[in-house]
Structures are given as structure tokens and as C-alpha cells.
Design a protein around this motif. Sequence first.
Motif, PDB file in Angstrom:
ATOM      1  N   ASP A 191      14.718  21.249  24.712  1.00  0.00           N
ATOM      2  CA  ASP A 191      13.744  20.568  25.213  1.00  0.00           C
ATOM      3  C   ASP A 191      13.773  19.892  26.283  1.00  0.00           C
ATOM      4  O   ASP A 191      14.795  19.225  26.554  1.00  0.00           O
ATOM      5  N   ALA A 192      13.049  20.248  27.186  1.00  0.00           N
ATOM      6  CA  ALA A 192      13.303  19.490  28.593  1.00  0.00           C
ATOM      7  C   ALA A 192      12.296  18.020  28.458  1.00  0.00           C
ATOM      8  O   ALA A 192      11.561  17.784  27.490  1.00  0.00           O
ATOM      9  N   GLY A 193      12.696  17.136  29.312  1.00  0.00           N
ATOM     10  CA  GLY A 193      12.234  15.961  29.535  1.00  0.00           C
ATOM     11  C   GLY A 193      12.813  14.635  29.073  1.00  0.00           C
ATOM     12  O   GLY A 193      14.118  14.923  28.418  1.00  0.00           O
ATOM     13  N   ILE A 194      12.560  13.493  29.250  1.00  0.00           N
ATOM     14  CA  ILE A 194      13.120  12.444  28.859  1.00  0.00           C
ATOM     15  C   ILE A 194      12.689  11.960  27.634  1.00  0.00           C
ATOM     16  O   ILE A 194      11.433  11.618  27.437  1.00  0.00           O
ATOM     17  N   PRO A 195      13.304  11.752  26.549  1.00  0.00           N
ATOM     18  CA  PRO A 195      12.611  11.279  25.231  1.00  0.00           C
ATOM     19  C   PRO A 195      12.327   9.991  25.533  1.00  0.00           C
ATOM     20  O   PRO A 195      13.038   8.888  25.768  1.00  0.00           O
ATOM     21  N   THR A 196      10.977   9.575  25.338  1.00  0.00           N
ATOM     22  CA  THR A 196      10.524   8.143  25.402  1.00  0.00           C
ATOM     23  C   THR A 196      11.106   7.296  24.121  1.00  0.00           C
ATOM     24  O   THR A 196      11.142   5.986  24.455  1.00  0.00           O
ATOM     25  N   ASP A 197      11.284   7.769  23.025  1.00  0.00           N
ATOM     26  CA  ASP A 197      11.916   6.888  21.914  1.00  0.00           C
ATOM     27  C   ASP A 197      13.338   6.523  22.505  1.00  0.00           C
ATOM     28  O   ASP A 197      13.501   5.465  22.231  1.00  0.00           O
ATOM     29  N   GLY A 198      14.039   7.447  23.113  1.00  0.00           N
ATOM     30  CA  GLY A 198      15.380   7.011  23.577  1.00  0.00           C
ATOM     31  C   GLY A 198      15.337   6.002  24.659  1.00  0.00           C
ATOM     32  O   GLY A 198      16.074   4.735  24.784  1.00  0.00           O
TER      33      GLY A 198
END
Length: 285
Positions: A246-253
Motif C-alpha cells: 500500500d502506497a502512502g503515509i498512514p494517517t493513523d500512524g
Amino acid sequence: MRDLRAALSDGPLLLDGGMGTLLESRGNDVSGNLWSARLLRDDPDEVRRAHEEFVAAGADILITTSYQVGFGIQLADDEVELLLQNSVAVARDAGARFVAASVGPYGAVRADGSEYTGDYGLSRTELRDWHRRRLEALASSGADALAIETVPCLTEVEALCAEVAELGATAWVSLSASSTGWRPGELADAFAVIAATPGMVAAGVNCCAPEAVAGALALVPPGLPGLAYPNSGERWDAQARRWEGDAGIPTDGAQEWIASGARIVGGCCRTTPADITRLAAMLGR
């Protein structure tokens, strides 16, 4: 220059994402040893337009395209000096609230992969000597801070911090948590060196998997703001020669990083303006 330290005390700031990724997606060739700095030399307006995409996405801080620009290896000294100064001017022209002048590790300028191992064969004194002129040039460029990033080993952290202290510059240091150059306990040792250096506004990690961030931030000494700008969540499958996951920065992280003390959050390799827009929405921008 603007007061980045004061802004950090007011709340989290949003960093930009992967400039090389964005420039490539815009149809540019960034495969050479100079990476995105080649465009800084050959087409600075294109670099400015890419910076503007990140500003429009919500980035408070732009990092310059000087990561792989250094003296004595690839270019004549006068051209290096000009590129370093121009990297800040172009980012400033893009309308950034803050501009951080990128200082890559010695291995980034060598372009041989040693930026991920710290295996240079150089002493602390030799690294200080090599970094000095570039740090001086960028510190006088009008940037709001030096973004010393992707540092792969303790010896180079010590060298860079000694130079920053002598220079009296404002800076942050971001470690390469994915480097093989760290022995057990050395990440914590590196953060302690950074925290003890005058002028440091933040410390953290970049160019690593998102899941490596939380553990590293836990090692940043209390009182020093953290920063986190990992790569996207994808992994390179060398055998299949493709990116997977999965691409992208995890917002929950990212929310967890901020709760743990991060005050600068953004993205590194293969992160995009869309990722920064999602982080901005998470922050209620």
C-alpha cells in the motif's frame, strides 16, 4: 529567515513529500547521480513548480533539492556554490512558509549506496572537513534551517553536529532508521548527541518504512521535538522489479507520531502531494 523553533512550539508543522518522485511523475529524468539537483541546474522553473504542488497540498516546510550536491566530487566548486544558493531561492519562490536546506550524508553525494550503510572508511575528523564548506554555504543561503537528513551512522552524526555547533546554525538531524550502519543502542546515542548540540530544533527519522518511525521517536530525548518523514508503505520486489504493498503515509500512524512528540511530519521516497493533502486534512487544515 523565520523562527522555526517558535512555530514548532505552537503545534505540528507539515513537511513536503518525495521531490524526486514528484519530478519523475511530471515527466522528468532524475536517474543520474545528481538526482533532482540536475533539474535545479537545467530547469529551475520545473523545480519551483514541483515545490508549489507541495505548498498547494498544505506543506508548511519545503526541503530544498540540494541533498546530493556537494563539493569535490561531481561538479566544479563554483557550480556547487551556485546550486546550493539557488536551491533555497527556488524553494522560497514557491511560497513556502519555511525553507529547510537539505544536507544529505556523504554517501548521497558519492551516489554508490553507502548512504544506507555509513560504510565510508572516513574518520569523524575527515567527515567534518568534508561537510564543512557545504554547511557554511547553506547556512548563509537564507534558509530557515538546515535539514540534515538520512544520516546512516553515529560517526557522521557526531561530525555533523560538531560542525553545526561551531557554525552556530539552526538545524534538524534526521536519521536513516533503515541503515545497516547502526549498531545496537546507537540510535539512542545519536539522538543524545543531537539533543546536546546547540541550534537543534528537532530530531527523528526519514527514508524508512512507516512502521519504523514510532520506535525511533521513542528514543528522542524529552524536550527535543521529533520529526518523521518516512517513505511510502510500498516495498521494492527486486526479483519482480516492481513496487508492492500500500502506497502512502498512514494517517493513523502519523497521529501516533504526533502524540509521541513529533512536531514535523511529512514524507520521503515515493510520497506525493496527495499524501501531504491527507496529512493536512488529518491536522484539520
